[in-house]
Design an enzyme around this catalytic site. Structure first.
Site, mmCIF file in Angstrom:
data_model
loop_
_atom_site.group_PDB
_atom_site.id
_atom_site.type_symbol
_atom_site.label_atom_id
_atom_site.label_comp_id
_atom_site.label_asym_id
_atom_site.label_seq_id
_atom_site.Cartn_x
_atom_site.Cartn_y
_atom_site.Cartn_z
ATOM 1 N N LYS A 37 -13.326 -22.885 -11.761
ATOM 2 C CA LYS A 37 -13.475 -22.782 -10.301
ATOM 3 C C LYS A 37 -12.127 -22.961 -9.586
ATOM 4 C CE LYS A 37 -17.949 -22.198 -10.245
ATOM 5 N NZ LYS A 37 -18.257 -22.178 -11.664
HETATM 6 C C1 LIG Z 1 -23.177 -19.340 -8.451
HETATM 7 C C2 LIG Z 1 -23.172 -20.509 -9.375
HETATM 8 N N1 LIG Z 1 -24.152 -21.416 -9.279
HETATM 9 C C3 LIG Z 1 -24.207 -22.491 -10.072
HETATM 10 C C4 LIG Z 1 -23.251 -22.719 -11.029
HETATM 11 C C5 LIG Z 1 -23.406 -23.893 -11.933
HETATM 12 O O1 LIG Z 1 -22.365 -24.796 -11.849
HETATM 13 P P1 LIG Z 1 -22.063 -25.775 -13.081
HETATM 14 O O2 LIG Z 1 -21.477 -24.939 -14.173
HETATM 15 O O3 LIG Z 1 -21.091 -26.750 -12.485
HETATM 16 O O4 LIG Z 1 -23.339 -26.421 -13.476
HETATM 17 C C6 LIG Z 1 -22.205 -21.802 -11.178
HETATM 18 C C7 LIG Z 1 -21.199 -21.953 -12.151
HETATM 19 O O5 LIG Z 1 -20.604 -21.990 -12.926
HETATM 20 C C8 LIG Z 1 -22.159 -20.659 -10.340
HETATM 21 O O6 LIG Z 1 -21.201 -19.734 -10.473
#
Ligand SMILES: Cc1ncc(COP(=O)(O)O)c(C=O)c1O
Length: 395
Positions: free
Chosen positions: A181
């Site tokens: 990110k």
């Molecule tokens: C649009 C979106 N929602 C949710 C997530 C989930 O985040 P995490 O990987 O921190 O659980 C991501 C990411 O990687 C994402 O791109």
């Protein structure tokens, strides 16, 4: 891979900030969490921010905190990361997929109303790749139908619509800080909201259903361990201090890619600007156009990998995932999602990507496109299949 798809940008000050926490007795639920939450709230303009262990955890807690449960329906895009729909299913609610519009790859407001039933409780929109969704139109639909709005801003920290940051428009907004990110905490996320009741519910749920009574063994409801450790918070605070420089560096890289790739046949480049929006560049995704299809995309991806350059098919539609075959309405009308996702290709994109690497990626992509366009489907699918059988990861 000679050139990875993404890479975290860790500086000495980040390392010092994390190391300093390790010399203290507080490794969880301490001053770093409090400071990180204040910094996120200040940056986004939110009244409350709640640190959580991941973006997925944040989405799950939003579903719980808004009282969405068994039999309820939530409108979500299928052109998204799978956590978006999983968060709904964790609470035995049904994700109802709605198609996207091809310019921004975000939920198409014109298609939302047809998906609303008397079981619909919320719209979970995603600011795809850091481009804000059509917030005013979606909020108006939600208001008319008495629906909650959750903003998945995991890919979009710093993005704005009409000069206002994303995340703070709906009932709750979620940010993600995985290492690919714009800023990272290693693993981690944050939920922002204007509503103090939602904020305190989120705080209880992330910490095993404990309230602020101070009694570690009093649990007023079923909760989770979705806490964000102090070391991760320290990294987040340090990274957030440089966010403006990070976002402008990423914008600059996107511009350099567009400059070099401009004019290449059969290639659609991402728009560097969108009306009323400030973009926050998460990934750089090109789309194949003209007569080129998924077969060409998959072959190009394989060939780029073979040449040591990571690429990925951002996103594979959720409704086509094996885990979703029987978990969503059959045959939803998701033509734009299926078309665009079959032609998308994410190129290496991270803060420290050098000009020479950008040139390298573009030169190889141009060659691969030319080669793919001049091969038969049989030749292309045989080669791609061999590549997939050998197995490669997108990170
Ligand atoms: C649009 C979106 N929602 C949710 C997530 C989930 O985040 P995490 O990987 O921190 O659980 C991501 C990411 O990687 C994402 O791109």
């Amino acid at each position: 891979m000679r050139i990875p798809l993404s890479a975290p940008d860790i500086q000495q000050e980040d390392i010092d900030a994390v190391a300093a926490v390790l010399r203290t007795p507080r490794l969880s639920l301490g001053p770093q969490l409090e400071e990180f939450e204040h910094a996120i709230a200040r940056y986004t303009g939110a009244a409350h921010a709640v640190g959580v262990s991941s973006g997925t955890a944040g989405l799950h807690l939003c579903i719980r905190a808004l009282g969405i449960g068994e039999g309820d329906e939530v409108i979500v895009p299928s052109f998204a990361f799978i956590a978006v729909a999983n968060a709904v299913r964790y609470e035995k609610a049904l994700p109802v997929f709605v198609d996207i519009e091809p310019e921004t790859l975000n939920l198409d407001p014109a298609r939302i109303e047809a998906a609303i039933t008397n079981r619909t409780k919320a719209i979970l929109l995603v600011h795809t790749f850091g481009c804000p969704a059509e917030l005013p139109a979606i909020l108006e639909i939600a208001r008319q139908h008495h629906l909650c709005v959750i903003e998945d801003a995991c890919e979009a920290i710093g993005a704005e619509f009409d000069g206002r940051k994303v995340g703070v428009w709906g009932d709750a907004g979620v940010f993600g800080f995985y290492p690919n990110k714009q800023i990272t905490t290693g693993e981690g996320g944050a939920v922002v909201t204007e509503d103090p009741r939602i904020a305190s519910k989120l705080r209880a749920l992330r910490n095993q259903g404990r309230t602020d009574s101070g009694d570690w063994f009093e649990h007023t409801e079923l909760g989770y361990n979705y806490r964000l450790p102090e070391m991760n918070c320290a990294l987040g605070i340090s990274q957030l201090k440089r966010i403006e420089a990070i976002l402008s560096r990423r914008e600059q890289i996107a511009g350099k890619y567009n400059e070099r790739l401009q004019g290449i046949e059969n290639l659609r480049l991402p728009a560097l600007e969108a009306p009323r929006r400030k973009l926050s560049w998460f990934v750089y995704v090109v789309r194949l156009s003209g007569s080129l299809t998924q077969i060409h995309r998959d072959w190009i991806m394989h060939e780029m990998h073979r040449r040591g350059i990571a690429c990925a098919r951002y996103f594979a539609p959720i409704h086509l995932q094996p885990a979703y075959r029987s978990a969503c309405r059959p045959r939803p009308d998701l033509g734009v999602t299926e078309f665009e996702s079959s032609r998308c290709l994410a190129l290496p994109f991270f803060n420290r990507l050098q000009d020479a690497q950008i040139a390298d990626v573009c030169e190889n992509l141009g060659e691969c496109l030319h080669l793919a366009a001049n091969r038969t489907s049989e030749e292309l699918s045989a080669n791609s299949a061999a590549g997939f059988a050998a197995g490669y990861s997108s990170h």
